[in-house]
Design an enzyme around this catalytic site. Structure first.
Site, PDB file in Angstrom:
ATOM      1  N   ASP A  70      -1.426 -13.325   8.287  1.00  0.00           N
ATOM      2  CA  ASP A  70      -1.447 -13.295   6.815  1.00  0.00           C
ATOM      3  C   ASP A  70      -0.660 -14.460   6.215  1.00  0.00           C
ATOM      4  O   ASP A  70      -0.291 -14.434   5.054  1.00  0.00           O
ATOM      5  CB  ASP A  70      -0.884 -11.963   6.304  1.00  0.00           C
TER       6      ASP A  70
ATOM      7  N   LYS B 119      14.699  -8.499   7.491  1.00  0.00           N
ATOM      8  CA  LYS B 119      14.800  -8.010   6.103  1.00  0.00           C
ATOM      9  C   LYS B 119      16.194  -7.469   5.727  1.00  0.00           C
ATOM     10  O   LYS B 119      16.349  -6.302   5.368  1.00  0.00           O
ATOM     11  CB  LYS B 119      13.716  -6.961   5.852  1.00  0.00           C
TER      12      LYS B 119
ATOM     13  N   ASP C  27       3.489 -16.344   2.795  1.00  0.00           N
ATOM     14  CA  ASP C  27       3.043 -15.069   3.354  1.00  0.00           C
ATOM     15  C   ASP C  27       2.303 -14.365   2.214  1.00  0.00           C
ATOM     16  O   ASP C  27       2.893 -14.091   1.178  1.00  0.00           O
ATOM     17  CB  ASP C  27       4.271 -14.272   3.808  1.00  0.00           C
TER      18      ASP C  27
HETATM   19  N1  GDD Z   1      -2.354  -5.963  15.958  1.00  0.00           N
HETATM   20  C1  GDD Z   1      -1.354  -5.552  15.185  1.00  0.00           C
HETATM   21  N2  GDD Z   1      -0.772  -4.331  15.421  1.00  0.00           N
HETATM   22  N3  GDD Z   1      -0.941  -6.347  14.176  1.00  0.00           N
HETATM   23  C2  GDD Z   1       0.070  -5.912  13.387  1.00  0.00           C
HETATM   24  C3  GDD Z   1       0.711  -4.666  13.582  1.00  0.00           C
HETATM   25  C4  GDD Z   1       0.255  -3.838  14.661  1.00  0.00           C
HETATM   26  O1  GDD Z   1       0.732  -2.718  14.913  1.00  0.00           O
HETATM   27  N4  GDD Z   1       1.665  -4.539  12.627  1.00  0.00           N
HETATM   28  C5  GDD Z   1       1.609  -5.668  11.871  1.00  0.00           C
HETATM   29  N5  GDD Z   1       0.641  -6.494  12.324  1.00  0.00           N
HETATM   30  C6  GDD Z   1       0.270  -7.843  11.803  1.00  0.00           C
HETATM   31  C7  GDD Z   1      -0.046  -7.866  10.316  1.00  0.00           C
HETATM   32  O2  GDD Z   1      -1.427  -7.663  10.078  1.00  0.00           O
HETATM   33  C8  GDD Z   1       0.396  -9.280   9.915  1.00  0.00           C
HETATM   34  O3  GDD Z   1      -0.639 -10.241  10.110  1.00  0.00           O
HETATM   35  C9  GDD Z   1       1.539  -9.588  10.878  1.00  0.00           C
HETATM   36  O4  GDD Z   1       1.398  -8.664  11.972  1.00  0.00           O
HETATM   37  C10 GDD Z   1       2.927  -9.428  10.245  1.00  0.00           C
HETATM   38  O5  GDD Z   1       3.013  -8.152   9.650  1.00  0.00           O
HETATM   39  P1  GDD Z   1       3.424  -7.982   8.122  1.00  0.00           P
HETATM   40  O6  GDD Z   1       3.315  -6.531   7.803  1.00  0.00           O
HETATM   41  O7  GDD Z   1       2.709  -8.948   7.275  1.00  0.00           O
HETATM   42  O8  GDD Z   1       4.975  -8.328   8.202  1.00  0.00           O
HETATM   43  P2  GDD Z   1       5.928  -8.933   7.083  1.00  0.00           P
HETATM   44  O9  GDD Z   1       5.239  -9.935   6.249  1.00  0.00           O
HETATM   45  O10 GDD Z   1       6.609  -7.813   6.382  1.00  0.00           O
HETATM   46  O11 GDD Z   1       7.059  -9.663   7.979  1.00  0.00           O
HETATM   47  C11 GDD Z   1       6.695 -10.486   9.056  1.00  0.00           C
HETATM   48  O12 GDD Z   1       6.285 -11.766   8.620  1.00  0.00           O
HETATM   49  C12 GDD Z   1       7.292 -12.569   7.956  1.00  0.00           C
HETATM   50  C13 GDD Z   1       6.717 -13.947   7.685  1.00  0.00           C
HETATM   51  O13 GDD Z   1       5.490 -13.913   7.127  1.00  0.00           O
HETATM   52  C14 GDD Z   1       7.916 -10.601   9.996  1.00  0.00           C
HETATM   53  O14 GDD Z   1       7.480 -11.265  11.153  1.00  0.00           O
HETATM   54  C15 GDD Z   1       9.049 -11.356   9.316  1.00  0.00           C
HETATM   55  O15 GDD Z   1      10.112 -11.553  10.226  1.00  0.00           O
HETATM   56  C16 GDD Z   1       8.550 -12.724   8.848  1.00  0.00           C
HETATM   57  O16 GDD Z   1       9.576 -13.416   8.146  1.00  0.00           O
HETATM   58 MG    MG Z   2       3.281 -10.590   6.056  1.00  0.00          MG
END
Ligand code: GDD
Ligand code: MG
Length: 341
Positions: free
Chosen positions: A108, A159, A218
């Site tokens: 994403d 976070k 993001d």
């Molecule tokens: N296959 C799979 N299975 N993908 C997953 C799962 C799962 O169980 N959970 C989450 N994802 C995928 C989401 O679809 C997304 O593309 C990515 O992993 C990160 O998940 P998000 O839910 O978007 O996390 P975030 O934005 O709160 O935080 C993450 O991204 C940040 C930067 O964009 C973390 O990695 C943070 O540390 C980071 O700063």
């Molecule tokens: Mg994200």
């Protein structure tokens, strides 16, 4: 080099849009986000990727039955249950039989990061895993990553409260991994790369990070999704050049827009209908959305085939779900989400 793209999250912060469509299949100025992500990888010579699917997997598989997205050959791997980020990486890597250095990408994120430079950094530091970092104003929504001067990660804090963040450099969601990391991920159940794997690697001293200030976003919240759309319209996300932008707006040729409507810095996707005297500003209309006469929509996302009744005023930041009908003369602003499953 093989790549794993994580696209299995439920996209809760983009509900109700994500009830029908996984986040990475939402169109960003007319093109599903996953195509933008893979286009970037293709530019860095990636030819094969594994899509780690979990939530609404068929939406990806049906959209790209040939298994080629933006010129990249894609293998689909669907988790039987949500395994969280590390569990998903291990599951996909096992399926794809990955035995060499590989890339992991949060699906994403849009970025102009120089991936080749990140891989070089990873090898030259002898790292077991390397994270790309990006500076942000408010790190509390992200993984915060303090490093030593040589790039070694001292800690990984997912976070934290804003006033407790040790740095404004955050995990940008692009990683280079050695296959040895896979042996450190439990082979069943949910495991988080952010809360389990990275803290363990940091404690072992084998995790490194490289800061980079190229374009990065993001897209996972309504505000960020709108910002990403505006960034594409205004050319800040240079990886994707879009033709047909006029007055900062992109209107798909199949859309009908009354000549009296004022459309600035907005997206009007396929088969949308925009009535007389409508005002759209920083608005995203997804395919088939209708905005009736005299309505004003600012900083809001209107879902597929939703109808905004005449003379309504929608202000920052409304998210209207697919097929929702907003009554004429409605007044909506704040963090509004309309529509259920
Ligand atoms: N296959 C799979 N299975 N993908 C997953 C799962 C799962 O169980 N959970 C989450 N994802 C995928 C989401 O679809 C997304 O593309 C990515 O992993 C990160 O998940 P998000 O839910 O978007 O996390 P975030 O934005 O709160 O935080 C993450 O991204 C940040 C930067 O964009 C973390 O990695 C943070 O540390 C980071 O700063
Ligand atoms: Mg994200």
């Amino acid at each position: 080099m093989k790549s794993i793209i994580l696209v299995g999250g439920e996209g809760t912060r983009l509900r109700p849009l994500t009830y029908q469509t996984p986040k990475q299949m939402l169109p960003l100025v007319g093109v599903p986000m996953i195509e933008c992500v893979l286009e970037t990888l293709a530019k860095h010579g990636v030819t094969d990727a594994v899509l780690a699917l979990g939530y609404l997997p068929d939406r990806f598989i049906e959209a790209y039955p040939s298994g080629v997205i933006s010129g990249v050959n894609v293998t689909y791997v669907t988790e039987p249950e949500p395994l969280d980020t590390s569990g998903a990486i291990r599951f996909a890597a096992t399926f794809a039989d990955i035995k060499e250095t590989f890339l992991v990408i949060n699906g994403d994120v849009l970025t102009a990061l120089n991936i080749s430079k990140l891989i070089e950094f990873h090898h030259s530091h002898g790292a077991e895993a390397t994270i790309a970092l990006h500076p942000v104003e408010d790190p509390s929504r992200f993984g915060v990553v303090p490093t030593a001067p040589d790039g070694r990660v001292i800690a990984f804090v997912e976070k934290p409260p804003r006033d407790e963040a040790p740095t404004n450099l955050i995990n940008a969601g692009t990683y280079v991994f050695e296959p040895s990391v896979l042996d450190k991920i439990a082979s069943s159940g949910r495991v988080s790369v952010e809360r389990d794997t990275f803290p363990a690697l940091a404690a072992a001293g084998s995790l490194y990070a490289m800061p980079d200030d190229a374009y990065w976003i993001d897209t996972g919240t309504p505000q960020a999704f709108l910002q990403a759309s505006v960034d594409v319209l205004e050319g800040r996300y240079a990886v994707r050049a879009v033709s047909g932008i006029a007055d900062g707006a992109w209107i798909h040729p199949s859309a009908t827009v009354d000549p009296s409507a004022v459309v600035t810095t907005s997206v009007v996707d396929r088969n949308c209908v925009v009535g007389a005297n409508v005002v759209l500003d920083h608005a995203v209309l997804l395919p088939g959305a209708v905005v009736q006469v005299g309505a004003k929509v600012r900083s809001s996302i209107i879902g597929p085939s939703a109808v905004i009744g005449s003379y309504s005023v929608l202000g920052a930041t409304c998210v209207v779900g697919a097929n929702v009908i907003v009554a004429p003369e409605s007044q909506l602003s704040g963090d509004v989400r309309l529509g259920g499953v």
